[in-house]
Design a protein around this motif. Structure first.
Motif, mmCIF file in Angstrom:
data_model
loop_
_atom_site.group_PDB
_atom_site.id
_atom_site.type_symbol
_atom_site.label_atom_id
_atom_site.label_comp_id
_atom_site.label_asym_id
_atom_site.label_seq_id
_atom_site.Cartn_x
_atom_site.Cartn_y
_atom_site.Cartn_z
ATOM 1 N N ALA A 102 0.868 -1.172 0.000
ATOM 2 C CA ALA A 102 0.000 0.000 0.000
ATOM 3 C C ALA A 102 0.908 1.226 0.000
ATOM 4 N N VAL A 103 0.385 2.332 -0.457
ATOM 5 C CA VAL A 103 1.176 3.557 -0.523
ATOM 6 C C VAL A 103 0.499 4.636 0.308
ATOM 7 N N MET A 104 1.284 5.300 1.172
ATOM 8 C CA MET A 104 0.775 6.412 1.973
ATOM 9 C C MET A 104 1.486 7.693 1.578
ATOM 10 N N THR A 105 0.704 8.763 1.409
ATOM 11 C CA THR A 105 1.270 10.084 1.160
ATOM 12 C C THR A 105 0.546 11.087 2.053
ATOM 13 N N GLY A 106 0.937 12.352 1.915
ATOM 14 C CA GLY A 106 0.237 13.402 2.631
ATOM 15 C C GLY A 106 -1.124 13.706 2.043
ATOM 16 N N GLY A 107 -1.465 13.029 0.943
ATOM 17 C CA GLY A 107 -2.803 13.130 0.391
ATOM 18 C C GLY A 107 -3.094 14.373 -0.424
ATOM 19 N N GLY A 108 -2.104 15.258 -0.565
ATOM 20 C CA GLY A 108 -2.332 16.516 -1.264
ATOM 21 C C GLY A 108 -2.071 16.431 -2.755
ATOM 22 N N LEU A 133 -4.210 23.095 6.982
ATOM 23 C CA LEU A 133 -3.247 24.151 6.669
ATOM 24 C C LEU A 133 -3.982 25.481 6.498
ATOM 25 N N PRO A 134 -3.260 26.612 6.581
ATOM 26 C CA PRO A 134 -3.911 27.918 6.399
ATOM 27 C C PRO A 134 -4.564 28.055 5.032
ATOM 28 N N PHE A 135 -4.006 27.389 4.028
ATOM 29 C CA PHE A 135 -4.598 27.427 2.693
ATOM 30 C C PHE A 135 -5.291 26.089 2.429
ATOM 31 N N ARG A 150 -5.440 17.516 12.399
ATOM 32 C CA ARG A 150 -5.176 18.884 12.830
ATOM 33 C C ARG A 150 -3.716 19.049 13.232
ATOM 34 N N TYR A 151 -3.123 17.975 13.782
ATOM 35 C CA TYR A 151 -1.810 18.091 14.413
ATOM 36 C C TYR A 151 -0.758 17.294 13.642
ATOM 37 N N PHE A 152 0.336 17.970 13.334
ATOM 38 C CA PHE A 152 1.414 17.329 12.584
ATOM 39 C C PHE A 152 1.963 16.111 13.311
ATOM 40 N N PHE A 153 2.127 16.218 14.638
ATOM 41 C CA PHE A 153 2.777 15.117 15.363
ATOM 42 C C PHE A 153 1.923 13.853 15.373
ATOM 43 N N ALA A 154 0.588 14.010 15.398
ATOM 44 C CA ALA A 154 -0.281 12.830 15.317
ATOM 45 C C ALA A 154 -0.164 12.188 13.939
#
Length: 253
Positions: A102-108, A133-135, A150-154
């Motif tokens: 499977a492949v995981m990305t930041g989804g953007g 993100l703000p945008f 919401r949180y980068f660390f999670a």
């Protein structure tokens, strides 16, 4: 004087004990919850943030717990579809899916979209872990399984916990952040048998040379640390490194 006389007055607020508190509210917590809407400032307080953080971990763990073996791929959200790096991302996603990952990305968008798209084209499981993100960005249309954090660390915890390798395509600060966090976790043995592959020698070569000639030569990292970084232009080599690391991980589990 009895023991009861020596004991200060106390009030219980759930598991919290309040003694000599001159600021105790005259109402109970459930009364304040049910009696009226009241102000909304509480949703921005630290205790409420703790619950949101907990919810993100619960949601992420629940969604990804049964994920098959996976590889996380990072890269720039700014990569245009007509750029050669976009095709590189598609080819990588396809190759990983065909190899059973499977492949995981930041989804953007950009490179992340390319990798999800290539994986999707090959019939693999395409995962996107987005971030607020703000945008506005949103998950790209080639994500099969997605969640926004919401949180980068999670979000970072999910990337590391549920993947067997990191592959970094050319990217900016976000990619560099994930790259060096992964290297730190491997160096300190927080995660094991976890290859970090940099795909694109022209882009990553200067960074590797700096690590070798400045950081390593000055004694800031060791030879084994430098060996954690694999730089290549060959997708087949990248997938081979991932497969070898996964087989080594299987042998210890």
């Amino acid at each position: 004087m009895s023991v009861d006389d020596e004991r200060p007055s106390e009030k219980l607020r759930g598991p919290v004990v309040l003694r000599r508190d001159r600021r105790v509210e005259p109402t109970t917590t459930d009364q304040r919850l049910l009696d009226s809407r009241g102000p909304s400032d509480w949703v921005h307080t630290d205790p409420w943030r703790v619950l949101r953080i907990q919810a993100e971990f619960v949601e992420g763990f629940g969604m990804l717990a049964e994920l098959p073996r996976a590889v996380t791929v990072f890269g720039s959200a700014r990569t245009k579809r007509e750029h050669p790096e976009y095709q590189l991302g598609r080819d990588l996603g396809k190759a990983l899916a065909e190899s059973g990952f499977a492949v995981m990305t930041g989804g953007g968008p950009g490179t992340m979209e390319a990798v999800n798209r290539g994986c999707n084209d090959a019939g693999g499981l395409s995962v996107g872990l987005g971030i607020e993100l703000p945008f506005e960005q949103g998950l790209n249309p080639w994500v099969d399984l997605g969640i926004n954090f919401r949180y980068f660390f999670a979000r970072k915890t999910m990337f590391v916990k549920y993947s067997q390798a990191f592959v970094c395509l050319p990217g900016g600060f976000g990619t560099l952040d994930e790259l060096f966090e992964a290297l730190t976790l491997v160096q300190t043995k927080k995660v094991t048998k976890f290859p970090v592959v940099l795909l694109g020698t022209e882009y990553w070569g200067g960074l590797y040379e700096w690590l070798k000639n400045s950081v390593f030569e000055s004694g800031k990292i060791g030879e084994k640390d430098l060996a954690l970084v694999h730089v290549t232009d060959d997708i087949d080599e990248a997938v081979k490194l991932v497969n070898e690391a996964y087989k080594a991980w299987e042998e210890t589990h």
